[in-house]
Design an enzyme around this catalytic site. Sequence first.
Site, PDB file in Angstrom:
ATOM      1  N   TYR A  56       0.842  -1.205   0.000  1.00 23.13           N
ATOM      2  CA  TYR A  56       0.000   0.000   0.000  1.00 23.13           C
ATOM      3  C   TYR A  56       0.878   1.256   0.000  1.00 23.13           C
ATOM      4  O   TYR A  56       0.710   2.148  -0.820  1.00 23.13           O
ATOM      5  CB  TYR A  56      -0.901  -0.029   1.230  1.00 23.13           C
ATOM      6  CG  TYR A  56      -1.935   1.060   1.280  1.00 23.13           C
ATOM      7  CD1 TYR A  56      -2.868   1.206   0.257  1.00 23.13           C
ATOM      8  CD2 TYR A  56      -2.005   1.937   2.364  1.00 23.13           C
ATOM      9  CE1 TYR A  56      -3.845   2.203   0.316  1.00 23.13           C
ATOM     10  CE2 TYR A  56      -2.978   2.927   2.424  1.00 23.13           C
ATOM     11  CZ  TYR A  56      -3.891   3.060   1.398  1.00 23.13           C
ATOM     12  OH  TYR A  56      -4.853   4.048   1.455  1.00 23.13           O
ATOM     13  N   ASP A  57       1.847   1.285   0.934  1.00 19.27           N
ATOM     14  CA  ASP A  57       2.668   2.500   1.099  1.00 19.27           C
ATOM     15  C   ASP A  57       3.411   2.840  -0.196  1.00 19.27           C
ATOM     16  O   ASP A  57       3.396   3.981  -0.655  1.00 19.27           O
ATOM     17  CB  ASP A  57       3.715   2.304   2.212  1.00 19.27           C
ATOM     18  CG  ASP A  57       3.095   1.971   3.556  1.00 19.27           C
ATOM     19  OD1 ASP A  57       1.880   1.703   3.604  1.00 19.27           O
ATOM     20  OD2 ASP A  57       3.830   1.951   4.560  1.00 19.27           O
ATOM     21  N   GLY A  72      -0.994  -1.186  23.223  1.00 19.01           N
ATOM     22  CA  GLY A  72      -2.027  -0.152  23.068  1.00 19.01           C
ATOM     23  C   GLY A  72      -1.504   1.260  23.246  1.00 19.01           C
ATOM     24  O   GLY A  72      -2.290   2.208  23.300  1.00 19.01           O
ATOM     25  N   ARG A 122      -3.023   7.097  17.070  1.00 19.60           N
ATOM     26  CA  ARG A 122      -3.598   7.506  15.790  1.00 19.60           C
ATOM     27  C   ARG A 122      -4.443   8.751  16.054  1.00 19.60           C
ATOM     28  O   ARG A 122      -4.827   9.018  17.190  1.00 19.60           O
ATOM     29  CB  ARG A 122      -4.505   6.422  15.183  1.00 19.60           C
ATOM     30  CG  ARG A 122      -3.812   5.139  14.758  1.00 19.60           C
ATOM     31  CD  ARG A 122      -2.858   5.332  13.600  1.00 19.60           C
ATOM     32  NE  ARG A 122      -2.313   4.047  13.141  1.00 19.60           N
ATOM     33  CZ  ARG A 122      -1.229   3.449  13.648  1.00 19.60           C
ATOM     34  NH1 ARG A 122      -0.576   4.002  14.663  1.00 19.60           N
ATOM     35  NH2 ARG A 122      -0.799   2.311  13.146  1.00 19.60           N
ATOM     36  N   PRO A 179       2.837   1.613  12.564  1.00 24.97           N
ATOM     37  CA  PRO A 179       3.378   2.907  12.996  1.00 24.97           C
ATOM     38  C   PRO A 179       3.099   3.179  14.483  1.00 24.97           C
ATOM     39  O   PRO A 179       1.995   2.935  14.959  1.00 24.97           O
ATOM     40  CB  PRO A 179       2.626   3.912  12.105  1.00 24.97           C
ATOM     41  CG  PRO A 179       2.235   3.127  10.904  1.00 24.97           C
ATOM     42  CD  PRO A 179       1.945   1.745  11.408  1.00 24.97           C
TER      43      PRO A 179
HETATM   44  N1  UDP Z   1      -5.496  -2.021  16.213  1.00 26.70           N
HETATM   45  C1  UDP Z   1      -5.810  -2.654  17.391  1.00 26.70           C
HETATM   46  N2  UDP Z   1      -6.824  -3.584  17.382  1.00 26.70           N
HETATM   47  C2  UDP Z   1      -7.558  -3.881  16.276  1.00 26.70           C
HETATM   48  C3  UDP Z   1      -7.228  -3.214  15.075  1.00 26.70           C
HETATM   49  C4  UDP Z   1      -6.192  -2.294  15.069  1.00 26.70           C
HETATM   50  O1  UDP Z   1      -5.201  -2.404  18.435  1.00 26.70           O
HETATM   51  O2  UDP Z   1      -8.465  -4.733  16.351  1.00 26.70           O
HETATM   52  C5  UDP Z   1      -4.421  -1.001  16.207  1.00 26.70           C
HETATM   53  C6  UDP Z   1      -3.332  -1.242  15.174  1.00 26.70           C
HETATM   54  O3  UDP Z   1      -2.325  -2.072  15.689  1.00 26.70           O
HETATM   55  C7  UDP Z   1      -2.854   0.159  14.901  1.00 26.70           C
HETATM   56  C8  UDP Z   1      -4.077   1.029  15.155  1.00 26.70           C
HETATM   57  O4  UDP Z   1      -5.003   0.213  15.862  1.00 26.70           O
HETATM   58  O5  UDP Z   1      -1.839   0.530  15.799  1.00 26.70           O
HETATM   59  C9  UDP Z   1      -4.741   1.513  13.882  1.00 26.70           C
HETATM   60  O6  UDP Z   1      -4.879   0.409  13.043  1.00 26.70           O
HETATM   61  P1  UDP Z   1      -5.825   0.427  11.770  1.00 26.70           P
HETATM   62  O7  UDP Z   1      -5.890  -0.972  11.253  1.00 26.70           O
HETATM   63  O8  UDP Z   1      -7.112   1.087  12.093  1.00 26.70           O
HETATM   64  O9  UDP Z   1      -5.125   1.363  10.679  1.00 26.70           O
HETATM   65  P2  UDP Z   1      -3.655   1.953  10.452  1.00 26.70           P
HETATM   66  O10 UDP Z   1      -3.682   3.291  11.064  1.00 26.70           O
HETATM   67  O11 UDP Z   1      -2.636   1.066  11.107  1.00 26.70           O
HETATM   68  O12 UDP Z   1      -3.544   1.968   8.995  1.00 26.70           O
END
Ligand code: UDP
Length: 313
Positions: free
Chosen positions: A147-148, A209, A213, A274
């Site tokens: 994707y990136d 956790g 974001r 990230p």
């Molecule tokens: N994440 C999580 N549990 C989930 C799904 C995602 O803790 O069930 C975390 C994931 O590891 C990341 C963040 O939530 O750090 C955002 O992930 P997402 O898949 O929404 O999108 P990203 O920002 O990574 O593209």
Amino acid sequence: MNQTILITGGAGFIGSHLADRLIKDGNKIIVLDNLVTGRTANIEHLLKVPGFKFVNHNVSEFISIEEDLDWVMHFASPASPVDFKKLAIPILKVGSLGTHNALGLAREKNAKFFLASTSEVYGDPLVHPQPESYFGNVNPIGPRAVYDESKRFAEAITMAYYREHNIDTRIIRIFNTYGPRMRVDDGRVVCSFLSQALAGKDITVFGDGSQTRSFQYVDDLIEGIVRLMSVDFHEPVNLGNPHEFTMLELADKIQAIVSSSCQLKFEALTEDDPKRRKPDISRAKQLLDWQPKIELEQGLEMSIDYFKSLQQA
Ligand code: UDP
């Protein structure tokens, strides 16, 4: 506006909200989508609207359109980390071949071109918050690279068409966005946590956790997109909400809103996830007089009926 606008990926989460807004503003819309992650349910209400047309087509294949076009807006791509493994090659193709085809169509039609790029071009950023001038920290062979790197290529070819062929282009970098019409199996964190909390299941937190974001409600994004269409600016513009949360904070907020007392279940962090992400939106503020209006609690409230309906489906 009264323009004819083609949206690739217009049956997807963001593309369909964009189609709604641009139809409402008085434009004709052609949606091109192969429904790999888009859904006809997202545009069903538009199918009978005069001036709306849906074409089932994979934009990684040559695009042939009869109508004159004012804009080609390239929003097609699976974009969730769960897709990166399942749809690795289609993602690489739509970011590269799909962008090339969409640019070629814009050139043929003498239309403007709008690229939906992503905060993923910054990879696992070492600069915080991320301004558009940051070149990023991307692993070119990791699981997210499909994707990136295809989006980085998409930006590069868009700038080349701007410079070489004088196509009037725009590029946005979209940061984490949520709202109604996300797929039930989307896998992204707002979708997962909300669905889990509503179903009374454990909330799956990846890693400890502490990763962050910044979450933008889809309507704020659409407003930024529409504003950029009327500004003559060709370099990328970040569109996101700068309010940053850890995943633990997000889990708390979602539990409070759903009034659930689910357990947290800690699972392994995916590779190259990230650690921190937050947009620097100075450019969008200055250029578009834009900033997000909908904060997380309000946006979650506005999304909850939709996520409840997914439970019943
Ligand atoms: N994440 C999580 N549990 C989930 C799904 C995602 O803790 O069930 C975390 C994931 O590891 C990341 C963040 O939530 O750090 C955002 O992930 P997402 O898949 O929404 O999108 P990203 O920002 O990574 O593209």
